[in-house]
Design an enzyme around this catalytic site. Structure first.
Site, mmCIF file in Angstrom:
data_model
loop_
_atom_site.group_PDB
_atom_site.id
_atom_site.type_symbol
_atom_site.label_atom_id
_atom_site.label_comp_id
_atom_site.label_asym_id
_atom_site.label_seq_id
_atom_site.Cartn_x
_atom_site.Cartn_y
_atom_site.Cartn_z
ATOM 1 N N HIS A 41 67.176 102.010 172.702
ATOM 2 C CA HIS A 41 67.786 102.458 173.955
ATOM 3 C C HIS A 41 68.634 103.704 173.733
ATOM 4 O O HIS A 41 68.750 104.548 174.625
ATOM 5 C CB HIS A 41 68.627 101.343 174.565
ATOM 6 C CG HIS A 41 67.812 100.238 175.152
ATOM 7 N ND1 HIS A 41 68.321 98.992 175.430
ATOM 8 C CD2 HIS A 41 66.502 100.195 175.523
ATOM 9 C CE1 HIS A 41 67.363 98.225 175.935
ATOM 10 N NE2 HIS A 41 66.256 98.932 176.009
ATOM 11 N N HIS A 64 55.320 103.018 177.935
ATOM 12 C CA HIS A 64 55.990 103.767 176.865
ATOM 13 C C HIS A 64 55.003 104.648 176.110
ATOM 14 O O HIS A 64 55.294 105.812 175.810
ATOM 15 C CB HIS A 64 56.681 102.800 175.903
ATOM 16 C CG HIS A 64 57.942 102.213 176.428
ATOM 17 N ND1 HIS A 64 59.115 102.935 176.544
ATOM 18 C CD2 HIS A 64 58.232 100.965 176.858
ATOM 19 C CE1 HIS A 64 60.065 102.154 177.026
ATOM 20 N NE2 HIS A 64 59.560 100.961 177.227
#
Length: 403
Positions: free
Chosen positions: A249, A379
């Protein structure tokens, strides 16, 4: 750089069609997109999930904008699912999970899923998908009036089905994806409030909380936004709310800060500083001598807790490196991007299916400790697409020129 060098523009271009071909298998004729197993078959033990449907819609929207044939119907398939199967016709908003028969599994309304609906709706609108504008209008209204809290400059995490009760938990993960969605929504709609709100979230979660924790981002908070550093200590490998810091993250926030700064006429100097600091801390905490890939989580001293290697962490690491190299020109970032692209090519790309392995053990064998199967292409497709685009505006507004 030769055409077959992992991470080159030609390599990325050649990698997108097989990934999309795998992703197409998730289309469910009766509506929505299903969770796929490792071979690309529907996982019958998984119900229909909002985040997967929204992410797949976003991917197919980018593919259509880039000129890939036959993907607009898939975008509209996703828009229809979010407008019907997942939609709460009584209270508004979307359910996180529904059964194959259309029954609601969980009535709670969560920021995470709603952020992806907003992202998908904006991308689908840019792609000209039927029904996308109405979906975007509702998603924007819901986010602005149910999740966004002007007095905290961040979003609430979860509300009851009728919006009357808010959970006391607050999370950085959902707010991070909200920043991403607000960036795209702002670009597609031209409404500056979305970028302003994205900046407000970054100022608080990164500018205050991450900075005060040595650039390790507190993921979990109470309703007053006080960090909860020991949250989920007994469930360290949770896929959405793991214990400790989540360096993947940090890479993602780093990239988003660079993109947001590029979208601003007068970006704040702290934004690049923070992007580089988050990146440096994540590299330091996740890189293990002689071990490819990057660890999933660490404790508050930077020691790995969950050492499994996730495809999304690699995708976000390489995206952050590419974005920082584009913004700064520093060779450090190009070097790390090259290294990680090689590791992605060697360990994560599944040549048999065209998709990426979602989770590997520290010995780089397939693992299912946290994830099983290959739920979505979001992703990986971003990693194969965004480095070839300008930092701003966001992909739905620029990808067509690259198609």
């Amino acid at each position: 750089m030769s055409d077959d060098t992992p991470g080159s523009p030609a390599w990325r271009a050649a990698s997108r069609p097989p990934l999309l071909e795998f992703a197409r298998r998730s289309q469910r004729p009766e509506g929505g997109f299903v969770w796929l197993d490792d071979t690309g078959q529907p996982d019958r033990d998984k119900r229909l999930e909002l985040w997967i449907n929204a992410r797949m819609t976003y991917v197919f929207a980018l593919a259509h904008l880039a000129g890939t044939s036959d993907t607009l119907p898939l975008v509209e398939h996703g828009v229809t699912a979010m407008s019907t199967l997942f939609h709460d016709d009584v209270n508004g908003g979307w359910y996180d999970e529904v059964g194959f028969d259309g029954t609601t599994v969980d009535g709670g309304k969560r920021c995470y899923g709603h952020a992806f609906v907003l992202l998908a709706a904006a991308a689908a609108s840019a792609a000209g998908a039927q029904g996308a504008q109405a979906l975007l209008d509702e998603a924007g209204d819901i986010h602005a009036h149910q999740f966004w809290e002007p007095h905290t400059g961040r979003c609430r995490e979860e509300l009851s089905e009728d919006w009357s009760v808010a959970d006391t938990y607050r999370g950085a993960n959902s707010n991070m994806h909200t920043v991403e969605a607000y960036l795209v929504a702002g670009d597609v709609t031209g409404d500056p409030h979305w970028h302003e709100r994205a900046l407000a979230i970054c100022e608080r979660i990164i500018g205050i909380h991450a900075r005060s924790h040595g650039w390790r981002i507190p993921e979990h908070y109470d309703e007053d936004w006080t960090p909860l550093p020991e949250f989920n200590h007994e469930s360290a490998a949770d896929p959405f709310r793991p214990y400790g810091a989540t360096p993947g993250h940090a890479f993602e926030w780093s990239r988003l800060l660079v993109q947001l700064a590029a979208a601003m006429e007068d970006p704040k100097p702290w934004m690049r500083e923070a992007a580089e600091a988050l990146f440096a801390r994540a590299v330091e905490d996740t890189t293990e001598d002689g071990v490819p890939g990057l660890a999933y989580t660490t404790d508050w001293h930077g020691e790995p807790v969950v050492r499994e290697r996730f495809h999304w962490v690699m995708a976000e690491a390489v995206l952050a490196a590419e974005a920082l190299h584009a913004a700064t020109g520093k060779a450090l970032y190009a070097g790390l991007a090259s290294r990680w692209w090689s590791e992605i090519d060697r360990h994560f790309v599944d040549a048999a299916t065209g998709s990426w392995h979602h989770e590997l053990s520290p010995s780089m064998e397939q693992s299912t400790r946290t994830w099983r199967g290959k739920p979505d292409a979001y992703h990986a497709f971003n990693a194969l697409t965004l480095p070839d685009l300008p930092l701003a505006p966001s992909a739905p507004m620029t990808i067509g020129a690259q198609g």
